[in-house]
Write a protein that holds these residues in place. Sequence first.
Motif, PDB file in Angstrom:
ATOM      1  N   ASP A  42      69.394  54.472  14.287  1.00  0.00           N
ATOM      2  CA  ASP A  42      69.791  54.640  12.881  1.00  0.00           C
ATOM      3  C   ASP A  42      68.876  55.631  12.161  1.00  0.00           C
ATOM      4  O   ASP A  42      69.132  55.986  11.000  1.00  0.00           O
ATOM      5  CB  ASP A  42      69.739  53.303  12.146  1.00  0.00           C
ATOM      6  CG  ASP A  42      70.772  52.307  12.656  1.00  0.00           C
ATOM      7  OD1 ASP A  42      70.414  51.117  12.793  1.00  0.00           O
ATOM      8  OD2 ASP A  42      71.911  52.723  12.919  1.00  0.00           O
ATOM      9  N   THR A  43      67.829  56.079  12.830  1.00  0.00           N
ATOM     10  CA  THR A  43      66.902  57.042  12.224  1.00  0.00           C
ATOM     11  C   THR A  43      67.625  58.333  11.895  1.00  0.00           C
ATOM     12  O   THR A  43      68.273  58.940  12.748  1.00  0.00           O
ATOM     13  CB  THR A  43      65.736  57.323  13.176  1.00  0.00           C
ATOM     14  OG1 THR A  43      64.978  56.125  13.364  1.00  0.00           O
ATOM     15  CG2 THR A  43      64.838  58.418  12.616  1.00  0.00           C
ATOM     16  N   ALA A  44      67.541  58.738  10.630  1.00  0.00           N
ATOM     17  CA  ALA A  44      68.243  59.937  10.163  1.00  0.00           C
ATOM     18  C   ALA A  44      67.908  60.161   8.695  1.00  0.00           C
ATOM     19  O   ALA A  44      67.302  59.295   8.049  1.00  0.00           O
ATOM     20  CB  ALA A  44      69.751  59.775  10.330  1.00  0.00           C
ATOM     21  N   VAL A  45      68.330  61.306   8.205  1.00  0.00           N
ATOM     22  CA  VAL A  45      68.348  61.526   6.758  1.00  0.00           C
ATOM     23  C   VAL A  45      69.703  61.050   6.250  1.00  0.00           C
ATOM     24  O   VAL A  45      70.739  61.464   6.780  1.00  0.00           O
ATOM     25  CB  VAL A  45      68.139  63.009   6.397  1.00  0.00           C
ATOM     26  CG1 VAL A  45      68.231  63.192   4.884  1.00  0.00           C
ATOM     27  CG2 VAL A  45      66.796  63.498   6.921  1.00  0.00           C
ATOM     28  N   TYR A  46      69.675  60.182   5.269  1.00  0.00           N
ATOM     29  CA  TYR A  46      70.892  59.604   4.720  1.00  0.00           C
ATOM     30  C   TYR A  46      71.244  60.315   3.405  1.00  0.00           C
ATOM     31  O   TYR A  46      70.396  60.449   2.521  1.00  0.00           O
ATOM     32  CB  TYR A  46      70.717  58.109   4.498  1.00  0.00           C
ATOM     33  CG  TYR A  46      70.794  57.318   5.780  1.00  0.00           C
ATOM     34  CD1 TYR A  46      69.788  57.404   6.735  1.00  0.00           C
ATOM     35  CD2 TYR A  46      71.884  56.498   6.056  1.00  0.00           C
ATOM     36  CE1 TYR A  46      69.862  56.701   7.931  1.00  0.00           C
ATOM     37  CE2 TYR A  46      71.970  55.777   7.243  1.00  0.00           C
ATOM     38  CZ  TYR A  46      70.959  55.896   8.172  1.00  0.00           C
ATOM     39  OH  TYR A  46      71.038  55.190   9.353  1.00  0.00           O
ATOM     40  N   LEU A  70      69.508  51.276   0.420  1.00  0.00           N
ATOM     41  CA  LEU A  70      69.559  52.579  -0.226  1.00  0.00           C
ATOM     42  C   LEU A  70      70.376  52.492  -1.507  1.00  0.00           C
ATOM     43  O   LEU A  70      71.349  51.736  -1.580  1.00  0.00           O
ATOM     44  CB  LEU A  70      70.184  53.615   0.702  1.00  0.00           C
ATOM     45  CG  LEU A  70      69.576  53.774   2.095  1.00  0.00           C
ATOM     46  CD1 LEU A  70      70.288  54.894   2.848  1.00  0.00           C
ATOM     47  CD2 LEU A  70      68.091  54.042   2.014  1.00  0.00           C
ATOM     48  N   SER A  71      69.959  53.283  -2.494  1.00  0.00           N
ATOM     49  CA  SER A  71      70.701  53.378  -3.751  1.00  0.00           C
ATOM     50  C   SER A  71      70.961  54.842  -4.049  1.00  0.00           C
ATOM     51  O   SER A  71      70.175  55.711  -3.684  1.00  0.00           O
ATOM     52  CB  SER A  71      69.906  52.763  -4.909  1.00  0.00           C
ATOM     53  OG  SER A  71      69.646  51.406  -4.688  1.00  0.00           O
ATOM     54  N   CYS A  72      72.066  55.094  -4.712  1.00  0.00           N
ATOM     55  CA  CYS A  72      72.398  56.452  -5.145  1.00  0.00           C
ATOM     56  C   CYS A  72      73.035  56.361  -6.515  1.00  0.00           C
ATOM     57  O   CYS A  72      74.125  55.800  -6.665  1.00  0.00           O
ATOM     58  CB  CYS A  72      73.341  57.121  -4.166  1.00  0.00           C
ATOM     59  SG  CYS A  72      73.982  58.717  -4.727  1.00  0.00           S
ATOM     60  N   ALA A  73      72.349  56.909  -7.497  1.00  0.00           N
ATOM     61  CA  ALA A  73      72.841  56.881  -8.867  1.00  0.00           C
ATOM     62  C   ALA A  73      73.336  58.271  -9.258  1.00  0.00           C
ATOM     63  O   ALA A  73      72.658  59.274  -9.005  1.00  0.00           O
ATOM     64  CB  ALA A  73      71.739  56.431  -9.811  1.00  0.00           C
ATOM     65  N   VAL A  74      74.482  58.310  -9.871  1.00  0.00           N
ATOM     66  CA  VAL A  74      75.031  59.559 -10.392  1.00  0.00           C
ATOM     67  C   VAL A  74      74.578  59.687 -11.842  1.00  0.00           C
ATOM     68  O   VAL A  74      74.987  58.887 -12.702  1.00  0.00           O
ATOM     69  CB  VAL A  74      76.558  59.591 -10.308  1.00  0.00           C
ATOM     70  CG1 VAL A  74      77.092  60.911 -10.858  1.00  0.00           C
ATOM     71  CG2 VAL A  74      77.019  59.383  -8.872  1.00  0.00           C
ATOM     72  N   SER A  75      73.713  60.641 -12.089  1.00  0.00           N
ATOM     73  CA  SER A  75      73.174  60.808 -13.436  1.00  0.00           C
ATOM     74  C   SER A  75      74.010  61.804 -14.214  1.00  0.00           C
ATOM     75  O   SER A  75      74.735  62.616 -13.647  1.00  0.00           O
ATOM     76  CB  SER A  75      71.732  61.295 -13.358  1.00  0.00           C
ATOM     77  OG  SER A  75      71.686  62.599 -12.800  1.00  0.00           O
ATOM     78  N   GLY A 117      69.235  63.628  -0.128  1.00  0.00           N
ATOM     79  CA  GLY A 117      68.929  62.979   1.142  1.00  0.00           C
ATOM     80  C   GLY A 117      67.678  62.128   1.063  1.00  0.00           C
ATOM     81  O   GLY A 117      66.737  62.453   0.335  1.00  0.00           O
ATOM     82  N   THR A 118      67.681  61.040   1.808  1.00  0.00           N
ATOM     83  CA  THR A 118      66.509  60.175   1.899  1.00  0.00           C
ATOM     84  C   THR A 118      66.297  59.803   3.369  1.00  0.00           C
ATOM     85  O   THR A 118      67.245  59.477   4.085  1.00  0.00           O
ATOM     86  CB  THR A 118      66.678  58.911   1.026  1.00  0.00           C
ATOM     87  OG1 THR A 118      65.464  58.153   1.037  1.00  0.00           O
ATOM     88  CG2 THR A 118      67.825  58.026   1.483  1.00  0.00           C
ATOM     89  N   GLN A 119      65.049  59.881   3.793  1.00  0.00           N
ATOM     90  CA  GLN A 119      64.733  59.663   5.209  1.00  0.00           C
ATOM     91  C   GLN A 119      64.656  58.172   5.522  1.00  0.00           C
ATOM     92  O   GLN A 119      64.003  57.404   4.801  1.00  0.00           O
ATOM     93  CB  GLN A 119      63.396  60.324   5.559  1.00  0.00           C
ATOM     94  CG  GLN A 119      62.929  60.097   6.982  1.00  0.00           C
ATOM     95  CD  GLN A 119      63.759  60.828   8.006  1.00  0.00           C
ATOM     96  OE1 GLN A 119      64.055  62.012   7.835  1.00  0.00           O
ATOM     97  NE2 GLN A 119      64.148  60.139   9.086  1.00  0.00           N
ATOM     98  N   VAL A 120      65.315  57.794   6.594  1.00  0.00           N
ATOM     99  CA  VAL A 120      65.205  56.438   7.130  1.00  0.00           C
ATOM    100  C   VAL A 120      64.687  56.564   8.560  1.00  0.00           C
ATOM    101  O   VAL A 120      65.290  57.261   9.381  1.00  0.00           O
ATOM    102  CB  VAL A 120      66.563  55.711   7.115  1.00  0.00           C
ATOM    103  CG1 VAL A 120      66.469  54.394   7.889  1.00  0.00           C
ATOM    104  CG2 VAL A 120      67.011  55.460   5.684  1.00  0.00           C
ATOM    105  N   THR A 121      63.569  55.917   8.833  1.00  0.00           N
ATOM    106  CA  THR A 121      62.973  55.948  10.159  1.00  0.00           C
ATOM    107  C   THR A 121      62.818  54.526  10.668  1.00  0.00           C
ATOM    108  O   THR A 121      62.204  53.694   9.996  1.00  0.00           O
ATOM    109  CB  THR A 121      61.607  56.650  10.144  1.00  0.00           C
ATOM    110  OG1 THR A 121      61.761  57.970   9.622  1.00  0.00           O
ATOM    111  CG2 THR A 121      61.036  56.724  11.554  1.00  0.00           C
TER     112      THR A 121
END
Length: 122
Positions: A89-93, A20-25, A115-119
């Motif tokens: 580990d399935t969740a919205v991250y 997963l990546s998260c960029a602060v724009s 949020g990003t879904q991980v299944t």
Amino acid sequence: QVQLVESGGGLVQAGGSLRLSCAVSGSILSINDMGWYRQAPGKQRELVATVTRGGNTNYAHSVKGRFTISRDNTKNTVYLQMNTLKPEDTAVYYCNADRVVVTRLFTLYDSWGQGTQVTVSS
């Protein structure tokens, strides 16, 4: 406008990996602690991992040894490498930044991504 934009979620089989990546724009001066949280259906949001600006990390017991959090301060981005994924580990991250210094006179506190879904399938 400052936004946290996540990417990298998806569907993976148990034992697989995702990053997963998260960029602060937006135009900012600095970011303090950053972290990843997750929320499974019917459960409360929980901490996954955090990293300070200096690189000190903290992990939930359930992911220690499997997940690695890191950040690139030059890109205002935080990453979560998830290995040996399990169905639980399935969740919205969600990505979080606890303090974003936008200007000398303006600071954003407790900012969240969408949020990003991980299944993880068994």
